[in-house]
Scaffold this motif. Sequence first.
Motif, mmCIF file in Angstrom:
data_model
loop_
_atom_site.group_PDB
_atom_site.id
_atom_site.type_symbol
_atom_site.label_atom_id
_atom_site.label_comp_id
_atom_site.label_asym_id
_atom_site.label_seq_id
_atom_site.Cartn_x
_atom_site.Cartn_y
_atom_site.Cartn_z
ATOM 1 N N ASP A 13 -3.247 0.387 3.755
ATOM 2 C CA ASP A 13 -4.088 -0.844 4.351
ATOM 3 C C ASP A 13 -4.150 -1.544 2.748
ATOM 4 O O ASP A 13 -5.467 -1.522 1.446
ATOM 5 C CB ASP A 13 -4.762 -0.991 4.804
ATOM 6 C CG ASP A 13 -5.138 -2.300 5.179
ATOM 7 O OD1 ASP A 13 -5.194 -3.168 4.752
ATOM 8 O OD2 ASP A 13 -6.163 -2.149 6.620
ATOM 9 N N SER A 15 -5.643 -4.608 2.618
ATOM 10 C CA SER A 15 -6.799 -5.810 2.597
ATOM 11 C C SER A 15 -7.983 -5.568 2.067
ATOM 12 O O SER A 15 -8.550 -4.287 1.443
ATOM 13 C CB SER A 15 -7.746 -5.115 4.343
ATOM 14 O OG SER A 15 -6.985 -5.096 5.404
ATOM 15 N N HIS A 19 -12.402 -5.221 5.886
ATOM 16 C CA HIS A 19 -11.020 -5.513 6.865
ATOM 17 C C HIS A 19 -10.037 -4.801 6.870
ATOM 18 O O HIS A 19 -9.075 -5.502 7.914
ATOM 19 C CB HIS A 19 -10.831 -7.140 6.847
ATOM 20 C CG HIS A 19 -12.381 -8.152 6.626
ATOM 21 N ND1 HIS A 19 -12.615 -8.580 7.807
ATOM 22 C CD2 HIS A 19 -12.643 -8.599 5.308
ATOM 23 C CE1 HIS A 19 -13.555 -9.541 7.665
ATOM 24 N NE2 HIS A 19 -13.414 -9.135 6.449
ATOM 25 N N SER A 25 -3.516 -7.627 8.470
ATOM 26 C CA SER A 25 -3.757 -7.034 7.199
ATOM 27 C C SER A 25 -2.343 -6.844 6.543
ATOM 28 O O SER A 25 -0.886 -6.255 7.703
ATOM 29 C CB SER A 25 -4.425 -5.685 7.303
ATOM 30 O OG SER A 25 -5.688 -6.076 7.769
ATOM 31 N N LYS A 42 3.411 -6.737 8.193
ATOM 32 C CA LYS A 42 1.513 -7.113 8.216
ATOM 33 C C LYS A 42 1.275 -5.572 9.440
ATOM 34 O O LYS A 42 2.288 -5.553 10.681
ATOM 35 C CB LYS A 42 1.744 -8.323 8.915
ATOM 36 C CG LYS A 42 1.849 -9.986 7.661
ATOM 37 C CD LYS A 42 1.755 -11.071 8.482
ATOM 38 C CE LYS A 42 1.645 -12.027 7.464
ATOM 39 N NZ LYS A 42 1.465 -13.394 8.244
#
Length: 167
Positions: A13, A15, A19, A25, A42
């Motif tokens: 991830d 992000s 988050h 993300s 995403k």
Amino acid sequence: MLYRIDDNRYFEDASEAGHFCENGSPIYYVDKAQGIRSYVVKMDGVSMGSNFIIDAANDQYLIGPATRGNTDCSSGGGYCRGDRLPYSTDAGRTWKRADALSPTAPVTVTGSLAYAIRPTGTVLSLDLTKPVPEMKDWQWRPDASFPPPLRKAPIDNIFHCTANGKE
């Protein structure tokens, strides 16, 4: 890490801190041995925690987590129709999208074939060597088991996310 194939290959991830695991993300594929870090899809909360297996013996054909079609929807991007299964035929350098049975259907890839199982227990396969695999290309496999036999088990057998982005 969201899913580890082996010590060098995994999905992460990307992000901003704090988050992690949120819809939208960006998910990246990383292969430390080959120096690859590529955008896959995403994040879609529907597919997090899905049964998701990549045969660790695969070095060319990979899959990402299936998502609902509108998470990557962009004008002219071609990702605005139905559920989508990200896949790579070049060891994760680039990613394409195939029609997915469902964002929650368990999916496994071994060799160049992706396998999925419907809630009824029906096993289907998709040949990832086709130029643009579509829904009609999923073939019923009455003789197949799910998951199919793997040549080498991956570290993870589920696509998961931790709130702090770390294991």
